[in-house]
Motif scaffolding. Structure first.
Motif, PDB file in Angstrom:
ATOM      1  N   THR A   1       0.813  -1.201   0.000  1.00  0.00           N
ATOM      2  CA  THR A   1       0.000   0.000   0.000  1.00  0.00           C
ATOM      3  C   THR A   1       0.859   1.270   0.000  1.00  0.00           C
ATOM      4  OG1 THR A   1      -0.197   0.051   2.399  1.00  0.00           O
ATOM      5  CG2 THR A   1      -1.900  -1.135   1.181  1.00  0.00           C
ATOM      6  N   PHE A   2       2.146   1.120   0.331  1.00  0.00           N
ATOM      7  CA  PHE A   2       3.037   2.276   0.323  1.00  0.00           C
ATOM      8  C   PHE A   2       3.080   2.913  -1.064  1.00  0.00           C
ATOM      9  CE2 PHE A   2       7.296   3.939  -0.616  1.00  0.00           C
ATOM     10  CZ  PHE A   2       7.337   4.988   0.278  1.00  0.00           C
ATOM     11  N   TRP A   3       3.306   2.095  -2.091  1.00  0.00           N
ATOM     12  CA  TRP A   3       3.414   2.629  -3.450  1.00  0.00           C
ATOM     13  C   TRP A   3       2.066   3.140  -3.952  1.00  0.00           C
ATOM     14  CZ3 TRP A   3       7.794   4.269  -4.826  1.00  0.00           C
ATOM     15  CH2 TRP A   3       8.954   3.640  -4.359  1.00  0.00           C
ATOM     16  N   LYS A   4       0.996   2.521  -3.479  1.00  0.00           N
ATOM     17  CA  LYS A   4      -0.333   3.010  -3.831  1.00  0.00           C
ATOM     18  C   LYS A   4      -0.533   4.422  -3.278  1.00  0.00           C
ATOM     19  CE  LYS A   4      -5.203   1.772  -3.466  1.00  0.00           C
ATOM     20  NZ  LYS A   4      -6.168   0.840  -2.892  1.00  0.00           N
ATOM     21  N   ASN A   5      -0.097   4.646  -2.033  1.00  0.00           N
ATOM     22  CA  ASN A   5      -0.192   5.972  -1.422  1.00  0.00           C
ATOM     23  C   ASN A   5       0.697   6.987  -2.146  1.00  0.00           C
ATOM     24  OD1 ASN A   5      -1.995   5.093   0.499  1.00  0.00           O
ATOM     25  ND2 ASN A   5      -0.428   4.690   2.026  1.00  0.00           N
ATOM     26  N   ILE A   6       1.894   6.559  -2.529  1.00  0.00           N
ATOM     27  CA  ILE A   6       2.803   7.442  -3.267  1.00  0.00           C
ATOM     28  C   ILE A   6       2.187   7.825  -4.611  1.00  0.00           C
ATOM     29  CG2 ILE A   6       5.056   7.592  -4.417  1.00  0.00           C
ATOM     30  CD1 ILE A   6       5.184   7.798  -1.358  1.00  0.00           C
ATOM     31  N   LEU A   7       1.583   6.862  -5.301  1.00  0.00           N
ATOM     32  CA  LEU A   7       0.930   7.141  -6.579  1.00  0.00           C
ATOM     33  C   LEU A   7      -0.232   8.110  -6.399  1.00  0.00           C
ATOM     34  CD1 LEU A   7       0.725   6.580  -9.607  1.00  0.00           C
ATOM     35  CD2 LEU A   7      -0.750   4.649  -9.057  1.00  0.00           C
ATOM     36  N   GLN A   8      -1.007   7.929  -5.350  1.00  0.00           N
ATOM     37  CA  GLN A   8      -2.137   8.831  -5.074  1.00  0.00           C
ATOM     38  C   GLN A   8      -1.638  10.249  -4.820  1.00  0.00           C
ATOM     39  OE1 GLN A   8      -5.329   8.301  -5.382  1.00  0.00           O
ATOM     40  NE2 GLN A   8      -5.983  10.266  -4.591  1.00  0.00           N
ATOM     41  N   MET A   9      -0.558  10.380  -4.057  1.00  0.00           N
ATOM     42  CA  MET A   9      -0.003  11.705  -3.786  1.00  0.00           C
ATOM     43  C   MET A   9       0.549  12.334  -5.065  1.00  0.00           C
ATOM     44  SD  MET A   9       1.897  11.194  -0.121  1.00  0.00           S
ATOM     45  CE  MET A   9       2.826  12.675  -0.349  1.00  0.00           C
ATOM     46  N   SER A  10       1.141  11.521  -5.925  1.00  0.00           N
ATOM     47  CA  SER A  10       1.736  12.028  -7.163  1.00  0.00           C
ATOM     48  C   SER A  10       0.681  12.602  -8.093  1.00  0.00           C
ATOM     49  CB  SER A  10       2.504  10.919  -7.880  1.00  0.00           C
ATOM     50  OG  SER A  10       3.553  10.468  -7.069  1.00  0.00           O
ATOM     51  N   LYS A  11      -0.523  12.081  -8.057  1.00  0.00           N
ATOM     52  CA  LYS A  11      -1.592  12.603  -8.908  1.00  0.00           C
ATOM     53  C   LYS A  11      -1.851  14.069  -8.600  1.00  0.00           C
ATOM     54  CE  LYS A  11      -4.151   8.269  -9.259  1.00  0.00           C
ATOM     55  NZ  LYS A  11      -5.414   7.611  -8.868  1.00  0.00           N
ATOM     56  N   GLY A  12      -1.730  14.438  -7.347  1.00  0.00           N
ATOM     57  CA  GLY A  12      -1.954  15.816  -6.941  1.00  0.00           C
ATOM     58  C   GLY A  12      -0.877  16.776  -7.412  1.00  0.00           C
ATOM     59  N   LEU A  13       0.266  16.251  -7.845  1.00  0.00           N
ATOM     60  CA  LEU A  13       1.354  17.104  -8.317  1.00  0.00           C
ATOM     61  C   LEU A  13       1.254  17.397  -9.809  1.00  0.00           C
ATOM     62  CD1 LEU A  13       4.296  15.476  -6.351  1.00  0.00           C
ATOM     63  CD2 LEU A  13       3.095  17.592  -5.830  1.00  0.00           C
ATOM     64  N   LEU A  14       0.424  16.651 -10.534  1.00  0.00           N
ATOM     65  CA  LEU A  14       0.322  16.838 -11.984  1.00  0.00           C
ATOM     66  C   LEU A  14      -0.257  18.207 -12.343  1.00  0.00           C
ATOM     67  CD1 LEU A  14      -0.879  13.302 -13.101  1.00  0.00           C
ATOM     68  CD2 LEU A  14       1.413  14.286 -13.281  1.00  0.00           C
ATOM     69  N   LEU A  15      -1.325  18.595 -11.677  1.00  0.00           N
ATOM     70  CA  LEU A  15      -1.953  19.887 -11.972  1.00  0.00           C
ATOM     71  C   LEU A  15      -1.017  21.065 -11.677  1.00  0.00           C
ATOM     72  CD1 LEU A  15      -4.468  21.416 -12.909  1.00  0.00           C
ATOM     73  CD2 LEU A  15      -5.272  21.353 -10.553  1.00  0.00           C
ATOM     74  N   PRO A  16      -0.359  21.120 -10.506  1.00  0.00           N
ATOM     75  CA  PRO A  16       0.567  22.237 -10.278  1.00  0.00           C
ATOM     76  C   PRO A  16       1.742  22.242 -11.261  1.00  0.00           C
ATOM     77  CG  PRO A  16       0.066  21.160  -8.208  1.00  0.00           C
ATOM     78  CD  PRO A  16      -0.550  20.333  -9.294  1.00  0.00           C
ATOM     79  N   ALA A  17       2.235  21.060 -11.628  1.00  0.00           N
ATOM     80  CA  ALA A  17       3.343  21.003 -12.589  1.00  0.00           C
ATOM     81  C   ALA A  17       2.896  21.544 -13.943  1.00  0.00           C
ATOM     82  CB  ALA A  17       3.852  19.574 -12.721  1.00  0.00           C
ATOM     83  N   ALA A  18       1.729  21.124 -14.402  1.00  0.00           N
ATOM     84  CA  ALA A  18       1.207  21.607 -15.686  1.00  0.00           C
ATOM     85  C   ALA A  18       0.943  23.107 -15.623  1.00  0.00           C
ATOM     86  CB  ALA A  18      -0.071  20.843 -16.043  1.00  0.00           C
TER      87      ALA A  18
END
Length: 75
Positions: A1-18
């Motif tokens: 579940t660690f990587w699942k949590n990391i992936l979920q957090m990474s989704k939130g970084l896509l909009l600010p990066a774009a």
């Protein structure tokens, strides 16, 4: 579940990066005032994105505790 949590957090970084890339392409910063406005806009997009996409209920509660204390907001 660690990587699942990391992936979920990474989704939130896509909009600010774009948003940041788009602003860099569209806006030329010529003064400190423009830089501060740019930084403020990015912070707002980042906070909203992380709040809505990346943070779970527990993390939101942890973030709200000091804000409630600061403004004396009842639970």
């Amino acid at each position: 579940t660690f990587w699942k949590n990391i992936l979920q957090m990474s989704k939130g970084l896509l909009l600010p990066a774009a948003f940041g890339i788009l602003l860099n392409m569209l806006i030329e910063i010529d003064s400190l005032l423009e830089l501060f406005i740019y930084i403020f806009m990015y912070i707002v997009v980042y906070l909203v994105s992380m709040w809505c996409i990346s943070m779970n209920h527990f993390e939101k509660e942890i973030a709200m505790k000091p804000i409630r204390k600061l403004f004396r907001i009842p639970i």
